[in-house]
Design a protein around this motif. Structure first.
Motif, PDB file in Angstrom:
ATOM      1  N   ASP A  27      -1.525   9.435   4.056  1.00 42.18           N
ATOM      2  CA  ASP A  27      -0.428   8.995   3.201  1.00 42.18           C
ATOM      3  C   ASP A  27       0.521   8.067   3.960  1.00 42.18           C
ATOM      4  O   ASP A  27       1.020   7.081   3.410  1.00 42.18           O
ATOM      5  CB  ASP A  27       0.345  10.195   2.657  1.00 42.18           C
ATOM      6  CG  ASP A  27      -0.484  11.030   1.692  1.00 42.18           C
ATOM      7  OD1 ASP A  27      -1.560  10.562   1.262  1.00 42.18           O
ATOM      8  OD2 ASP A  27      -0.051  12.153   1.373  1.00 42.18           O
ATOM      9  N   SER A  28       0.763   8.383   5.230  1.00 44.12           N
ATOM     10  CA  SER A  28       1.645   7.531   6.044  1.00 44.12           C
ATOM     11  C   SER A  28       1.005   6.174   6.294  1.00 44.12           C
ATOM     12  O   SER A  28       1.690   5.142   6.271  1.00 44.12           O
ATOM     13  CB  SER A  28       1.957   8.228   7.376  1.00 44.12           C
ATOM     14  OG  SER A  28       2.690   9.411   7.176  1.00 44.12           O
ATOM     15  N   ILE A  29      -0.288   6.160   6.557  1.00 38.30           N
ATOM     16  CA  ILE A  29      -0.977   4.882   6.770  1.00 38.30           C
ATOM     17  C   ILE A  29      -0.945   4.048   5.496  1.00 38.30           C
ATOM     18  O   ILE A  29      -0.692   2.840   5.541  1.00 38.30           O
ATOM     19  CB  ILE A  29      -2.426   5.123   7.247  1.00 38.30           C
ATOM     20  CG1 ILE A  29      -2.432   5.668   8.678  1.00 38.30           C
ATOM     21  CG2 ILE A  29      -3.245   3.835   7.161  1.00 38.30           C
ATOM     22  CD1 ILE A  29      -3.806   6.008   9.215  1.00 38.30           C
ATOM     23  N   TRP A  30      -1.210   4.680   4.360  1.00 35.53           N
ATOM     24  CA  TRP A  30      -1.171   3.922   3.105  1.00 35.53           C
ATOM     25  C   TRP A  30       0.215   3.325   2.882  1.00 35.53           C
ATOM     26  O   TRP A  30       0.335   2.136   2.545  1.00 35.53           O
ATOM     27  CB  TRP A  30      -1.561   4.814   1.921  1.00 35.53           C
ATOM     28  CG  TRP A  30      -1.488   4.063   0.622  1.00 35.53           C
ATOM     29  CD1 TRP A  30      -0.454   4.065  -0.288  1.00 35.53           C
ATOM     30  CD2 TRP A  30      -2.450   3.130   0.119  1.00 35.53           C
ATOM     31  NE1 TRP A  30      -0.718   3.207  -1.324  1.00 35.53           N
ATOM     32  CE2 TRP A  30      -1.937   2.623  -1.101  1.00 35.53           C
ATOM     33  CE3 TRP A  30      -3.685   2.687   0.575  1.00 35.53           C
ATOM     34  CZ2 TRP A  30      -2.631   1.686  -1.867  1.00 35.53           C
ATOM     35  CZ3 TRP A  30      -4.375   1.748  -0.185  1.00 35.53           C
ATOM     36  CH2 TRP A  30      -3.854   1.260  -1.383  1.00 35.53           C
ATOM     37  N   ALA A  31       1.257   4.106   3.090  1.00 35.89           N
ATOM     38  CA  ALA A  31       2.619   3.615   2.875  1.00 35.89           C
ATOM     39  C   ALA A  31       2.924   2.454   3.821  1.00 35.89           C
ATOM     40  O   ALA A  31       3.495   1.427   3.409  1.00 35.89           O
ATOM     41  CB  ALA A  31       3.621   4.744   3.080  1.00 35.89           C
ATOM     42  N   ASP A  32       2.547   2.589   5.083  1.00 36.78           N
ATOM     43  CA  ASP A  32       2.774   1.526   6.061  1.00 36.78           C
ATOM     44  C   ASP A  32       2.008   0.269   5.683  1.00 36.78           C
ATOM     45  O   ASP A  32       2.525  -0.859   5.767  1.00 36.78           O
ATOM     46  CB  ASP A  32       2.353   2.024   7.440  1.00 36.78           C
ATOM     47  CG  ASP A  32       2.602   1.014   8.545  1.00 36.78           C
ATOM     48  OD1 ASP A  32       3.569   0.241   8.439  1.00 36.78           O
ATOM     49  OD2 ASP A  32       1.829   1.008   9.521  1.00 36.78           O
ATOM     50  N   THR A  33       0.763   0.450   5.260  1.00 30.64           N
ATOM     51  CA  THR A  33      -0.081  -0.683   4.882  1.00 30.64           C
ATOM     52  C   THR A  33       0.524  -1.439   3.702  1.00 30.64           C
ATOM     53  O   THR A  33       0.621  -2.674   3.725  1.00 30.64           O
ATOM     54  CB  THR A  33      -1.496  -0.186   4.535  1.00 30.64           C
ATOM     55  OG1 THR A  33      -2.069   0.463   5.676  1.00 30.64           O
ATOM     56  CG2 THR A  33      -2.399  -1.333   4.112  1.00 30.64           C
ATOM     57  N   VAL A  34       0.926  -0.723   2.689  1.00 32.45           N
ATOM     58  CA  VAL A  34       1.478  -1.359   1.490  1.00 32.45           C
ATOM     59  C   VAL A  34       2.803  -2.051   1.787  1.00 32.45           C
ATOM     60  O   VAL A  34       3.096  -3.130   1.239  1.00 32.45           O
ATOM     61  CB  VAL A  34       1.642  -0.307   0.369  1.00 32.45           C
ATOM     62  CG1 VAL A  34       2.432  -0.879  -0.801  1.00 32.45           C
ATOM     63  CG2 VAL A  34       0.279   0.178  -0.107  1.00 32.45           C
ATOM     64  N   GLN A  35       3.594  -1.456   2.656  1.00 35.77           N
ATOM     65  CA  GLN A  35       4.928  -1.997   2.929  1.00 35.77           C
ATOM     66  C   GLN A  35       4.915  -3.200   3.863  1.00 35.77           C
ATOM     67  O   GLN A  35       5.922  -3.906   3.970  1.00 35.77           O
ATOM     68  CB  GLN A  35       5.805  -0.901   3.523  1.00 35.77           C
ATOM     69  CG  GLN A  35       6.137   0.213   2.542  1.00 35.77           C
ATOM     70  CD  GLN A  35       6.677   1.458   3.202  1.00 35.77           C
ATOM     71  OE1 GLN A  35       6.974   1.466   4.413  1.00 35.77           O
ATOM     72  NE2 GLN A  35       6.789   2.542   2.440  1.00 35.77           N
ATOM     73  N   THR A  36       3.796  -3.452   4.525  1.00 35.94           N
ATOM     74  CA  THR A  36       3.717  -4.584   5.450  1.00 35.94           C
ATOM     75  C   THR A  36       3.473  -5.867   4.665  1.00 35.94           C
ATOM     76  O   THR A  36       2.436  -6.018   4.013  1.00 35.94           O
ATOM     77  CB  THR A  36       2.581  -4.377   6.467  1.00 35.94           C
ATOM     78  OG1 THR A  36       2.822  -3.176   7.210  1.00 35.94           O
ATOM     79  CG2 THR A  36       2.483  -5.556   7.428  1.00 35.94           C
ATOM     80  N   PRO A  37       4.393  -6.826   4.692  1.00 33.81           N
ATOM     81  CA  PRO A  37       4.226  -8.050   3.892  1.00 33.81           C
ATOM     82  C   PRO A  37       3.110  -8.934   4.418  1.00 33.81           C
ATOM     83  O   PRO A  37       2.798  -8.926   5.613  1.00 33.81           O
ATOM     84  CB  PRO A  37       5.583  -8.735   4.022  1.00 33.81           C
ATOM     85  CG  PRO A  37       6.155  -8.231   5.299  1.00 33.81           C
ATOM     86  CD  PRO A  37       5.660  -6.814   5.451  1.00 33.81           C
ATOM     87  N   ILE A  38       2.522  -9.694   3.533  1.00 33.67           N
ATOM     88  CA  ILE A  38       1.418 -10.570   3.914  1.00 33.67           C
ATOM     89  C   ILE A  38       1.860 -11.588   4.955  1.00 33.67           C
ATOM     90  O   ILE A  38       1.078 -12.003   5.809  1.00 33.67           O
ATOM     91  CB  ILE A  38       0.818 -11.261   2.666  1.00 33.67           C
ATOM     92  CG1 ILE A  38      -0.541 -11.889   3.008  1.00 33.67           C
ATOM     93  CG2 ILE A  38       1.790 -12.264   2.050  1.00 33.67           C
ATOM     94  CD1 ILE A  38      -1.326 -12.332   1.778  1.00 33.67           C
ATOM     95  N   SER A  39       3.140 -11.971   4.935  1.00 32.25           N
ATOM     96  CA  SER A  39       3.647 -12.965   5.879  1.00 32.25           C
ATOM     97  C   SER A  39       3.712 -12.437   7.307  1.00 32.25           C
ATOM     98  O   SER A  39       3.793 -13.215   8.255  1.00 32.25           O
ATOM     99  CB  SER A  39       5.047 -13.411   5.451  1.00 32.25           C
ATOM    100  OG  SER A  39       5.935 -12.300   5.410  1.00 32.25           O
ATOM    101  N   GLN A  40       3.656 -11.127   7.473  1.00 34.85           N
ATOM    102  CA  GLN A  40       3.755 -10.529   8.802  1.00 34.85           C
ATOM    103  C   GLN A  40       2.433 -10.571   9.552  1.00 34.85           C
ATOM    104  O   GLN A  40       2.402 -10.442  10.773  1.00 34.85           O
ATOM    105  CB  GLN A  40       4.234  -9.079   8.675  1.00 34.85           C
ATOM    106  CG  GLN A  40       4.479  -8.372   9.993  1.00 34.85           C
ATOM    107  CD  GLN A  40       5.153  -7.034   9.799  1.00 34.85           C
ATOM    108  OE1 GLN A  40       6.143  -6.916   9.082  1.00 34.85           O
ATOM    109  NE2 GLN A  40       4.608  -5.991  10.425  1.00 34.85           N
ATOM    110  N   GLU A  41       1.327 -10.760   8.834  1.00 35.67           N
ATOM    111  CA  GLU A  41       0.004 -10.710   9.432  1.00 35.67           C
ATOM    112  C   GLU A  41      -0.681 -12.071   9.358  1.00 35.67           C
ATOM    113  O   GLU A  41      -0.254 -12.958   8.622  1.00 35.67           O
ATOM    114  CB  GLU A  41      -0.856  -9.671   8.704  1.00 35.67           C
ATOM    115  CG  GLU A  41      -0.349  -8.248   8.835  1.00 35.67           C
ATOM    116  CD  GLU A  41      -0.607  -7.657  10.202  1.00 35.67           C
ATOM    117  OE1 GLU A  41      -1.560  -8.106  10.884  1.00 35.67           O
ATOM    118  OE2 GLU A  41       0.134  -6.742  10.598  1.00 35.67           O
ATOM    119  N   ASP A  42      -1.772 -12.213  10.099  1.00 31.24           N
ATOM    120  CA  ASP A  42      -2.600 -13.409  10.003  1.00 31.24           C
ATOM    121  C   ASP A  42      -3.825 -13.110   9.148  1.00 31.24           C
ATOM    122  O   ASP A  42      -3.929 -12.024   8.550  1.00 31.24           O
ATOM    123  CB  ASP A  42      -2.993 -13.915  11.387  1.00 31.24           C
ATOM    124  CG  ASP A  42      -3.795 -12.883  12.196  1.00 31.24           C
ATOM    125  OD1 ASP A  42      -4.163 -11.812  11.649  1.00 31.24           O
ATOM    126  OD2 ASP A  42      -4.062 -13.142  13.385  1.00 31.24           O
TER     127      ASP A  42
END
Length: 413
Positions: free
Chosen positions: A377-392
């Protein structure tokens, strides 16, 4: 009727509110605890974002590709300057399109355009494998990076995507997906699997009679066990089962011999003709070649799928210690997952934190055991909350594929 056909096809831009895909994995596995309708909507929203940034039509009439530089960020992985795409990205894109076809009215046409692109860029070894690296001008990269060579991971994913396309759309139309899949699988066996050791080579260039240094090497991110199992079923070729068993053997040998306390695996395993061991630093790609780095980060996702889909207890046993190590070392906080570890669990020098390339695949691994529910559940929440602009491209694409798996939507041909 397949899982994908149970949902109405929706135009991608019309709505993010869709019925939930009910794809049961094997009994005893878990999904994130967030309401299924919310998870499904979050997946569709991110798929839409990902496609708008990375999916491009071009490089020839009726062709399309995943633009690895579509976000304007640097492209790594040993590519040539000016890289447009790589076969790894192409396989990812084809997988995403076919598994999201029920919510994307353009999926089939876009998939066919990606197939046309792959066929326009054949590897030098076989027209049924894809040249791994293309650059600006839509040409294969030069010999300095082996641009016309094939990379095993991209070809494996393309073959699997073609099998799924046959299941979802059938092969009676303009494209015989089943025949294309069969040809690709045959070429992988011929050029990317060592015929004696029966291990997955790292590319056609390494599995070669005159190659010695890299021939007996494999890449842990290529351990697509559920792919191999599906290929065996689709073709009736016993060789695929041999490759599957060889891969499981290597996994156990390396984890028990070199990471008994952490379950971590290295990016590359060498000396497969003798005593397999982690590759040294700078073996092929960089300092992390013998560590749990940017290649091995995909291992939890790839391996866990063979338990989720087929119930092979060896897959569950392989990801269990890795998950336990990550939970303990981060205090159950996925934002503290580092961008790389030595096999003893120490972090790599100057690591970043919370990259989706490392975090999201661990969510798929967490699904094999109900004891991991809070962690998942924590991984899912972290994944969803990370904006696309933060990653490549890499982090965002592994995020998308992991979200598909965590939603219970990963398909078997």
């Amino acid at each position: 009727m397949t899982m994908l056909s149970r949902l109405p096809a929706l135009a991608l831009l019309a709505c993010t509110c869709l019925p939930v895909a009910a794809a049961p994995y094997v009994s005893g596995t878990i999904l994130p605890g967030q309401p299924a309708e919310e998870r499904a909507a979050q997946l569709v929203d991110f798929y839409r974002q990902w496609k708008s940034v990375y999916f491009k039509h071009g490089c020839g009439e009726g062709q399309a590709y995943v633009d690895v530089g579509g976000d304007g960020k640097p492209v790594f992985g040993g590519t040539e300057a000016g890289t447009v795409t790589v076969s790894e990205a192409h396989g990812y894109g084809m997988l995403a399109l076919v598994m999201m076809a029920d919510v994307d009215a353009d999926a089939r046409a876009d998939f066919d355009a990606m197939l046309a692109y792959a066929q326009a860029h054949p590897a030098s070894s076989s027209p049924d494998l894809m040249a791994w690296n293309q650059v600006e001008g839509c040409i294969d990269a030069g010999v300095d990076v082996g641009g016309s060579n094939a990379a095993t991971d991209g070809d494996l994913d393309i073959a699997y995507a073609l099998l799924l396309a046959d299941k979802v759309w059938g092969s009676d139309g303009a494209i015989d997906y089943a025949a294309k899949a069969e040809a690709t699988m045959a070429a992988i066996l011929a050029y990317e699997v060592d015929p004696v050791s029966m291990h997955l080579g790292i590319g056609d260039w390494a599995v070669h009679p005159d190659e010695t240094y890299y021939r007996y090497t494999t890449r842990t991110s290529d351990f697509m066990l559920s792919h191999l199992r599906s290929f065996a079923t689709a073709t009736g070729e016993a060789a695929w089962t041999d490759v599957l068993e060889r891969t499981y053997g290597l996994m156990a040998e390396v984890q028990q011999g070199f990471a008994p306390q952490t379950g971590l695996v290295p990016d590359f395993i060498m000396d497969l003709d003798g005593a397999p061991r982690p590759a040294p630093a700078e073996f092929l790609e960089g300092e992390g070649d013998g560590a749990y780095s940017w290649n091995a980060a995909r291992y939890p996702w790839r391996v866990a799928l063979d338990y989720l889909l087929f119930g092979d207890a060896r897959a569950q046993a392989s990801v269990a210690p890795l998950t336990a190590f990550m939970r303990h070392s981060t205090g159950d906080d996925p934002t503290q997952i580092a961008d790389g570890y030595a096999l003893d669990g120490t972090t790599m020098p100057d690591p970043g934190l919370n990259s989706m390339a490392f975090v999201a695949p661990l969510g798929v691994a967490a699904m094999v055991d109900p004891a991991n529910q809070r962690w998942l559940d924590s991984i899912w929440a972290d994944t969803v909350q990370t904006p696309i602009s933060q990653e490549d491209y890499f982090g965002n694409t592994l995020k998308l594929l992991s979200m598909i798996a965590m939603n219970g939507r990963w398909e078997v041909p």
